[in-house]
Structure formats: structure tokens, C-alpha cells
Design an enzyme around this catalytic site. Structure first.
Site, mmCIF file in Angstrom:
data_model
loop_
_atom_site.group_PDB
_atom_site.id
_atom_site.type_symbol
_atom_site.label_atom_id
_atom_site.label_comp_id
_atom_site.label_asym_id
_atom_site.label_seq_id
_atom_site.Cartn_x
_atom_site.Cartn_y
_atom_site.Cartn_z
ATOM 1 N N ARG A 195 0.794 -1.233 0.000
ATOM 2 C CA ARG A 195 0.000 0.000 0.000
ATOM 3 C C ARG A 195 0.823 1.278 0.000
ATOM 4 O O ARG A 195 0.486 2.213 -0.721
ATOM 5 C CB ARG A 195 -1.025 0.002 1.115
ATOM 6 C CG ARG A 195 -0.429 -0.119 2.483
ATOM 7 C CD ARG A 195 -1.435 -0.695 3.420
ATOM 8 N NE ARG A 195 -1.656 -2.099 3.178
ATOM 9 C CZ ARG A 195 -2.835 -2.689 3.224
ATOM 10 N NH1 ARG A 195 -3.913 -1.993 3.449
ATOM 11 N NH2 ARG A 195 -2.933 -3.983 3.041
ATOM 12 N N THR A 196 1.897 1.348 0.764
ATOM 13 C CA THR A 196 2.669 2.597 0.781
ATOM 14 C C THR A 196 3.284 2.831 -0.594
ATOM 15 O O THR A 196 3.299 3.944 -1.107
ATOM 16 C CB THR A 196 3.763 2.553 1.866
ATOM 17 O OG1 THR A 196 3.136 2.284 3.115
ATOM 18 C CG2 THR A 196 4.499 3.879 1.967
ATOM 19 N N LYS A 216 22.565 -10.100 -4.172
ATOM 20 C CA LYS A 216 23.942 -10.419 -4.570
ATOM 21 C C LYS A 216 24.951 -9.801 -3.613
ATOM 22 O O LYS A 216 26.150 -9.922 -3.823
ATOM 23 C CB LYS A 216 24.181 -9.903 -5.996
ATOM 24 C CG LYS A 216 23.271 -10.536 -7.030
ATOM 25 C CD LYS A 216 23.401 -9.842 -8.385
ATOM 26 C CE LYS A 216 22.313 -10.308 -9.338
ATOM 27 N NZ LYS A 216 22.095 -9.359 -10.425
ATOM 28 N N ARG A 236 12.013 2.218 1.514
ATOM 29 C CA ARG A 236 11.598 1.496 2.717
ATOM 30 C C ARG A 236 12.664 0.446 2.995
ATOM 31 O O ARG A 236 13.103 -0.267 2.089
ATOM 32 C CB ARG A 236 10.245 0.824 2.541
ATOM 33 C CG ARG A 236 9.931 -0.102 3.716
ATOM 34 C CD ARG A 236 8.524 -0.526 3.786
ATOM 35 N NE ARG A 236 7.657 0.564 4.186
ATOM 36 C CZ ARG A 236 6.365 0.413 4.428
ATOM 37 N NH1 ARG A 236 5.814 -0.770 4.334
ATOM 38 N NH2 ARG A 236 5.629 1.432 4.784
ATOM 39 N N HIS A 283 8.317 6.710 10.190
ATOM 40 C CA HIS A 283 7.547 6.660 8.946
ATOM 41 C C HIS A 283 6.931 8.055 8.788
ATOM 42 O O HIS A 283 5.735 8.251 9.021
ATOM 43 C CB HIS A 283 6.476 5.567 9.073
ATOM 44 C CG HIS A 283 5.808 5.199 7.781
ATOM 45 N ND1 HIS A 283 5.999 5.904 6.610
ATOM 46 C CD2 HIS A 283 4.932 4.199 7.481
ATOM 47 C CE1 HIS A 283 5.276 5.344 5.649
ATOM 48 N NE2 HIS A 283 4.620 4.312 6.152
#
Lengths: 155, 310
Positions: free
Chosen positions: B59-60, B88, B109, B137
Site C-alpha cells: 500500500r505505501t 547479490k 523502505r 515513517h
């Protein structure tokens, strides 16, 4: 007038860390990696010595070793009143008070295991000194606040 | 006086980096975005946003992409680090220095705290923190404030309770910092083991009235805003600790019988069982409206940072 007693013997060459907050001599020794199991020079530790400035103080004398700036900053974290005397041929050739910088770079790690500075990134840990006594430092990256006990565990 | 130029090319790392005047300016810009969100705009035509989501999220990321598209811009990105160079062994500092060539702004994020601040030190394009571990946030806090203003006209004078996981919940950390710019009474309701983080408490306590409690029933009748959070299983180092506090708060009609008529209930979503479905149809429920408010708030930020507003 009573004669002053010298508790520990003079050293010829090396460093005397004086005016350590009473009770922290062993912590200072730990920071400097002095464990008594190597073939280094003589180390003498005095605890709870009478002091005009502090009431009581601790001292650490290290034969044959001069401290680097990072070591001096580490001592300042735990003993903000300490003074460092460099000794050559029984004479004090340099005397300096430790001073805790406002920003600490690289000398300690963040105690928050989830902090990005503990992962494989090309940065040095960085802290802001919020308070010297009682010691409180804040991580530049995650904001975690560390106290003396958190820092001592790292040495 | 705050003006748009202050936001140009600015990073959004922590809500602590913003003054009340700056936050108010963002909220006013968000209000101005409401009609554009519906009609669409060409304001950011030719601009590209990259979403770097090192934690699973839908959603974000969708909210940022939706905001960018509604302003005429484009979005690229990943939400699965397993398929990126991270798998990697690439570090974050390298990832942002590569991806910044692809886009005009990066939305990050990351599971680790402080990740956005580190990314901003290496990137030459603006970084928006869309969640840094359990730390912060900030854009969620802005949309939460926008919802409060929209629903209550003003934030000053409100009694706000944050309920649930205050220790690991990044939204409540950012929201506490944000609210400390206003004259609010803040109730922090959590089990003992999930109390608000010390660094947050120390920062906000001197700025507003803060009351810590365990029982929500004791304060429900005083509240104007009830902000509920999920107890996040994924952030607990010890599953046994999670089991002890799971389901400890349940917002249902029985609890709400003592609430003010105009109490609003917010939630950053997703919810699990902390708000009963029977609450959804009451006038208190505003959590689905928050989702829309998130789009206009993020439109405002993108427009301000990418120099599209005057």
C-alpha cells in the site's frame, strides 16, 4: 607537617592517567586493552586516592606507552575529568586534560542491533554527546540513546 | 514565513526535521491537491520516481505511485529485495548511487533503522523515508495529521491516544514527534513490554502533556482521536513475547459506548483483529479515509520537493 605519601612508584617513560573518576580505573584499563596477560611494561593502578579536585580519584600508570587520540577520546567517555601526563625520563613533558568531543566518530558502535551503521555500509558510526555526566550519547543514524553501561560493554 | 522554495530538493528523513510552520504548509498544500487528485494534473510531467522497497509492502508503494501518476509523473521500482542486487550482496550506499541515475526522487523502505539518513548521505537526488525499520515513517505521520485537520478542523486542543505497539511501531514514533509541535494531550496506551521508546519519550515529553497507561477503558471517554496500531509479529525478536501481548487491545462497540460522539478512530493499516469489523460502519471509523488522505499528502510532498508548486 606530615610527609606526603607517594602511593605508586614513578615511571620512567610512558603515560600517567590521573583524575579518573573514582571507581573507573579498571574501565580505563579495559579500554586500553590492559588485561595483564601480555608482555607489556609495568602497569600500576591506584583506586580511591584522596584528591583536592574530586574528593577521591583513581590513577593508571603505564610504562612504555603513549596514548593515541582515539584512546584519549575513549577515556573521556568514562572519565571526563581525567588528565593525561606523558612521561619521559621521569619528567612530565606534556600534560593535557581529556575533552569529550561533541561528535564521536568511529570510536564506539551503536548498541541498537537494528541500526544501519552496524551493517555492511561504508560509514563510520557517529554519535552526538547529549550529556557528559551522566554520559548519554545519541546515534546519528537511528537516534538510539546509549549510556555509560552500554558503551562499557563494547570494550 | 514558510514558502515553497524551502522544500525544493529536500529529503524527508524524519518528521523531527520539520517545524510546525513547515508541517502546516505541507498540510495546506495537501488540501490544495484534493481537486487535482480527482481531476489529474500535468504538474510533474517528465519526472520519474523510484520506489526502493527492501521490505514487503504494497500500500505505501502504491500510494506513492498513485500520487506520482496523478501529478503526471512516472514511477519505477522494486518491492522485493530478493530479486534485486541486494541479494547479490550490494550495500544500500551503492544501491542508491546506482538508482539515482534512473530517477528524480527516491522513496525508500528498509528494515534497518537510520537507513534513510544513510541513503540521503550518498544520494544526490532527494530521498523520502517510507519506513525505516521500527524507527520512523514520516509521511504516514503527515497524512495522519492531515486526517486530523480535515476531520477536526484543528490539531491544537485535541486529546489523542496512541494504542498498541508503541515500541516497535514506526508510525507512532513519527506521529508522536509530529504531535509534539501542537498543543495536544497525548495518551500512550500499551502493554508494559511495548512502552514508547525512550528516545521518543525524551524528545516529546517536554513539549506536550504525555500520559502513559495500560488500560484504554480508563481514558476512552476523554478522547478526540483514537489511533490504533497492529501489534507487529514480524518485529518481535522472541515469538513467546508476541504471544503474551497478541490481541491485548480490541476496539469494539462495547468499548466505544463510553466514547465521545465525535471521536475518530485512525489506523495506519493493515489491521488484524485490533478493530472489530462492526466498528467500520460507525461514524467513528476514519481509517479508510486515511488511505485517500495519504495520496493527497504524498502528492503535496512530491510537488513541493520537485519544485512544481509556487
Amino acid at each position: 607537617m606530615p610527609k606526603k605519601t607517594l602511593y605508586v612508584a614513578k615511571i620512567r617513560n610512558g603515560t600517567v592517567i590521573d583524575h579518573i573518576t573514582a571507581g573507573h580505573a579498571m574501565d580505563v584499563a579495559k579500554i586500553l586493552g590492559i588485561a595483564g596477560r601480555t608482555n607489556g611494561g609495568i602497569v600500576t593502578i591506584a583506586m580511591n586516592v584522596a584528591s583536592k579536585k574530586l574528593g577521591k580519584k583513581d590513577m593508571v600508570k603505564i610504562e612504555g606507552r603513549e596514548l593515541n587520540p582515539d584512546e584519549v577520546d575513549k577515556i573521556a567517555l568514562l572519565a571526563p575529568h581525567a588528565s593525561i601526563n606523558i612521561i619521559r625520563n621521569y619528567e612530565v613533558i606534556e600534560k593535557k586534560e581529556v575533552k569529550l568531543p561533541r561528535v564521536l566518530k568511529g570510536i564506539i558502535k551503536c548498541a541498537n542491533p537494528a541500526c544501519i551503521s552496524n551493517s555492511d555500509e561504508p560509514v563510520q558510526p557517529k554519535f552526538y554527546v547529549e550529556s557528559e555526566e551522566p554520559l548519554s550519547v545519541k546515534c546519528h543514524y537511528c537516534g538510539y540513546i546509549m549510556e555509560k553501561q552500554d558503551i562499557l560493554k563494547q570494550f | 514565513m514558510v514558502c515553497a522554495v524551502e522544500f525544493r530538493s529536500r529529503d524527508i528523513i524524519s518528521i523531527k526535521d520539520f517545524t510546525r510552520q513547515e508541517i502546516d504548509y505541507i498540510l495546506e498544500t495537501a488540501k490544495a491537491m484534493e481537486p487535482l487528485a480527482k481531476s489529474g494534473s500535468d504538474m510533474l510531467r517528465g519526472k520519474l520516481l523510484a520506489t526502493l522497497f527492501f521490505e514487503p509492502s504494497t500500500r505505501t508503494m502504491l500510494s506513492f505511485e498513485s500520487a506520482m501518476h496523478r501529478l503526471g509523473g512516472s514511477a519505477i521500482g522494486f518491492s522485493e529485495p530478493g530479486v534485486s542486487s541486494v541479494k547479490k550482496g550490494e550495500n544500500l550506499a551503492d544501491t542508491v548511487r546506482v538508482v539515482e541515475s534512473y530517477a528524480d526522487i527516491l522513496v525508500l523502505r528498509h528494515p534497518l533503522e537510520g537507513a534513510a539518513r544513510l541513503a540521503a548521505e550518498f544520494a544526490s537526488v532527494p530521498i523520502i523515508n517510507a519506513g525505516s525499520g521500527a524507527e520512523e515513517h514520516p509521511t504516514q505521520a503527515l497524512l495522519d495529521l492531515y486526517t486530523m485537520v480535515k476531520e477536526k478542523d484543528a490539531i491544537d486542543g485535541l486529546n489523542v491516544a496512541l494504542v498498541g505497539d508503541l515500541r516497535y511501531g514506526r508510525t507512532v514514533h513519527s506521529l508522536s514527534y509530529a504531535l509534539s509541535n501542537y498543543k495536544v494531550r497525548l495518551f500512550l496506551i500499551s502493554p508494559e513490554s511495548l512502552r514508547m521508546r525512550r528516545e521518543v519519550l525524551e524528545t516529546v515529553k517536554g513539549k506536550m502533556k504525555v500520559v502513559e497507561k495500560t488500560a484504554l477503558e480508563e481514558v476512552i471517554s476523554e478522547l478526540d482521536v483514537l489511533y490504533v496500531t497492529r501489534i507487529q509479529k514480524e518485529r518481535f525478536p522472541d515469538p513467546a513475547e508476541y504471544a503474551k501481548v497478541k490481541g491485548v487491545y480490541k476496539i469494539d462497540l462495547n468499548l466505544l459506548k463510553d466514547a465521545k460522539k465525535d471521536l475518530i478512530i485512525l489506523h495506519p493499516l493493515p489491521r488484524v483483529d485490533e478493530i472489530a469489523p462492526e466498528v467500520d460502519t460507525t461514524p467513528h471509523a476514519r481509517y479508510f479515509q486515511q488511505v485517500w488522505n495519504g495520496i493527497v499528502t504524498r502528492m503535496a510532498l512530491l510537488a513541493l520537493i520537485l519544485e512544481a508548486t509556487e
